[in-house]
Scaffold this motif. Structure first.
Motif, mmCIF file in Angstrom:
data_model
loop_
_atom_site.group_PDB
_atom_site.id
_atom_site.type_symbol
_atom_site.label_atom_id
_atom_site.label_comp_id
_atom_site.label_asym_id
_atom_site.label_seq_id
_atom_site.Cartn_x
_atom_site.Cartn_y
_atom_site.Cartn_z
ATOM 1 N N ASP A 113 1.338 -5.253 8.753
ATOM 2 C CA ASP A 113 0.827 -4.379 8.270
ATOM 3 C C ASP A 113 0.896 -3.525 7.328
ATOM 4 O O ASP A 113 1.870 -2.524 7.748
ATOM 5 C CB ASP A 113 0.201 -3.495 9.817
ATOM 6 C CG ASP A 113 -0.575 -2.158 9.913
ATOM 7 O OD1 ASP A 113 -0.866 -2.277 8.484
ATOM 8 O OD2 ASP A 113 -0.689 -1.739 10.667
ATOM 9 N N ALA A 114 0.487 -3.991 5.921
ATOM 10 C CA ALA A 114 1.533 -3.023 5.197
ATOM 11 C C ALA A 114 1.052 -1.652 5.039
ATOM 12 O O ALA A 114 1.353 -0.866 4.436
ATOM 13 C CB ALA A 114 0.550 -3.970 3.859
ATOM 14 N N ALA A 115 0.017 -0.997 5.893
ATOM 15 C CA ALA A 115 0.085 0.607 5.919
ATOM 16 C C ALA A 115 1.269 1.378 6.353
ATOM 17 O O ALA A 115 1.383 2.084 7.115
ATOM 18 C CB ALA A 115 -1.121 0.500 6.857
ATOM 19 N N ALA B 281 4.688 9.300 12.096
ATOM 20 C CA ALA B 281 5.650 9.618 12.989
ATOM 21 C C ALA B 281 5.552 9.073 13.815
ATOM 22 O O ALA B 281 6.642 8.456 15.068
ATOM 23 C CB ALA B 281 5.151 11.209 14.225
ATOM 24 N N GLU B 282 4.676 8.163 14.298
ATOM 25 C CA GLU B 282 4.607 7.090 15.705
ATOM 26 C C GLU B 282 5.466 5.917 15.129
ATOM 27 O O GLU B 282 6.617 5.488 15.675
ATOM 28 C CB GLU B 282 2.992 6.227 15.809
ATOM 29 C CG GLU B 282 2.371 7.582 16.808
ATOM 30 C CD GLU B 282 2.075 8.940 16.115
ATOM 31 O OE1 GLU B 282 1.668 10.277 16.577
ATOM 32 O OE2 GLU B 282 2.029 8.440 14.343
ATOM 33 N N LEU B 283 5.329 5.553 14.197
ATOM 34 C CA LEU B 283 6.201 4.569 13.195
ATOM 35 C C LEU B 283 8.124 4.629 13.532
ATOM 36 O O LEU B 283 8.554 4.013 13.746
ATOM 37 C CB LEU B 283 5.472 3.784 12.122
ATOM 38 C CG LEU B 283 6.443 3.182 11.510
ATOM 39 C CD1 LEU B 283 6.334 1.400 12.261
ATOM 40 C CD2 LEU B 283 6.024 2.836 9.498
ATOM 41 N N PHE B 284 8.316 6.499 13.311
ATOM 42 C CA PHE B 284 9.406 6.644 12.815
ATOM 43 C C PHE B 284 9.990 6.701 14.683
ATOM 44 O O PHE B 284 10.903 6.014 14.983
ATOM 45 C CB PHE B 284 9.637 8.136 12.281
ATOM 46 C CG PHE B 284 10.930 8.594 12.391
ATOM 47 C CD1 PHE B 284 11.961 8.255 11.402
ATOM 48 C CD2 PHE B 284 11.539 9.450 12.784
ATOM 49 C CE1 PHE B 284 13.116 8.255 11.253
ATOM 50 C CE2 PHE B 284 12.487 9.583 13.573
ATOM 51 C CZ PHE B 284 13.384 9.336 12.003
ATOM 52 N N GLN B 285 8.959 7.106 15.463
ATOM 53 C CA GLN B 285 9.687 6.766 16.401
ATOM 54 C C GLN B 285 9.797 5.339 17.539
ATOM 55 O O GLN B 285 10.511 5.812 17.912
ATOM 56 C CB GLN B 285 8.410 7.581 17.618
ATOM 57 C CG GLN B 285 8.498 9.189 17.923
ATOM 58 C CD GLN B 285 7.700 10.097 17.940
ATOM 59 O OE1 GLN B 285 6.777 9.529 18.201
ATOM 60 N NE2 GLN B 285 7.900 11.789 18.032
ATOM 61 N N ILE C 274 0.683 -1.166 -0.241
ATOM 62 C CA ILE C 274 -0.200 0.027 0.492
ATOM 63 C C ILE C 274 1.119 1.673 0.000
ATOM 64 O O ILE C 274 1.697 1.218 0.677
ATOM 65 C CB ILE C 274 -0.788 -0.042 1.024
ATOM 66 C CG1 ILE C 274 -1.984 -0.982 1.387
ATOM 67 C CG2 ILE C 274 -1.713 1.057 1.395
ATOM 68 C CD1 ILE C 274 -3.145 -1.245 2.301
ATOM 69 N N TYR C 275 1.024 1.754 -0.813
ATOM 70 C CA TYR C 275 1.509 2.927 -0.812
ATOM 71 C C TYR C 275 0.528 4.730 -1.508
ATOM 72 O O TYR C 275 -0.264 4.837 -2.320
ATOM 73 C CB TYR C 275 2.906 2.725 -2.129
ATOM 74 C CG TYR C 275 3.588 3.950 -1.621
ATOM 75 C CD1 TYR C 275 4.328 4.216 -0.809
ATOM 76 C CD2 TYR C 275 3.539 4.781 -2.754
ATOM 77 C CE1 TYR C 275 5.389 5.371 -1.598
ATOM 78 C CE2 TYR C 275 4.852 6.420 -3.440
ATOM 79 C CZ TYR C 275 5.832 6.583 -2.539
ATOM 80 O OH TYR C 275 6.687 7.438 -1.859
#
Length: 233
Positions: free
Chosen positions: A176-178, A49-53, A11-12
């Motif tokens: 979770d491809a999102a 941003a949560e994923l980056f953190q 999913i892009y």
């Protein structure tokens, strides 16, 4: 190095990061490295941003990790053996298309110095590295499909030098491809994937026609990666 393909539905879409999170997603160059061109200032672009953190220091790109002279030294050692091989478009587990590969355990003085520097910055102290260094040569039309390296053979860390071309590595959460990150890998940079990024996310190198980072085209040429992994603990 054999890899275990785990296909995911991609999913892009436009990233969900707001301005503040985009600022946090700018990865700085390594100490003592050269500065990037303006279009390369941001190296990690994430879905949230949560994923980056959450991933924190488990994903890293160090720009200008090797010099032009060092890149030339690698190519001089590798080219003679690679040119004897044909590019293949049928990998054993369908993970790679348009590639040549080899392994090497003996290097000249300059390349040995680079690899020692790589091991120092990328791997935990005392780690035992996996066998010979893996070298993967991707044709301009080649690409690496989403996969997770087999945990049976590989440990907590993967580190690779990018030679000859800029490219984009995409990481996608396996369940979770999102949730995804795009890494811009400039020529002569070093990328490092550790722990969670290594076990829970597929990684791939985008084909040239899909090579877009944060909306900007990143042309991809022939690319050689020099890859080190540690053994499972």
């Amino acid at each position: 190095m054999r890899v275990l393909l785990r296909a995911v539905k991609q999913i892009y879409r436009q990233p969900l990061c707001n301005a503040a999170s985009r600022k946090r997603s700018i990865a700085s160059s390594s100490e003592g490295s050269g500065l990037l061109q303006p279009r390369h200032e941001k190296l990690i672009f994430c879905s949230t941003a949560e994923l980056f953190q959450e991933l924190g220091g488990n994903v890293e790109v160090r720009t200008e990790f090797i010099s032009e002279e060092e890149e030339s030294a690698f190519m001089k050692e590798l080219e003679q053996g690679l040119r004897k091989k044909r590019y293949e478009f049928d990998h054993w587990d369908d993970a790679i298309h348009g590639y040549r590969e080899t392994e090497r355990d003996r290097w000249g003085a300059m390349c040995t110095g680079v690899l020692e520097r790589l091991r120092t910055v990328a791997f935990p102290k005392g780690s035992t590295l996996l066998g010979p260094v893996h070298v993967l040569d991707l044709d301009k039309a080649g690409y690496i499909k989403p996969h997770i390296d087999s945990v049976k053979f590989c440990g907590s860390t993967i580190a690779g030098l990018s030679l000859l071309s800029d490219s984009i590595m995409r990481l996608v959460k396996e369940d979770d491809a999102a949730q995804w990150l795009d890494l811009l890998l400039p020529r002569r940079s070093l990328y490092i994937l550790r722990d969670q990024a290594r076990y829970e996310f597929t990684h791939e190198i985008l084909r040239d026609e899909d090579s877009v980072f944060d909306g900007e085209r990143v042309p991809r040429q022939r690319r050689i990666s020099v890859i080190c992994r540690n053994l499972p603990s």
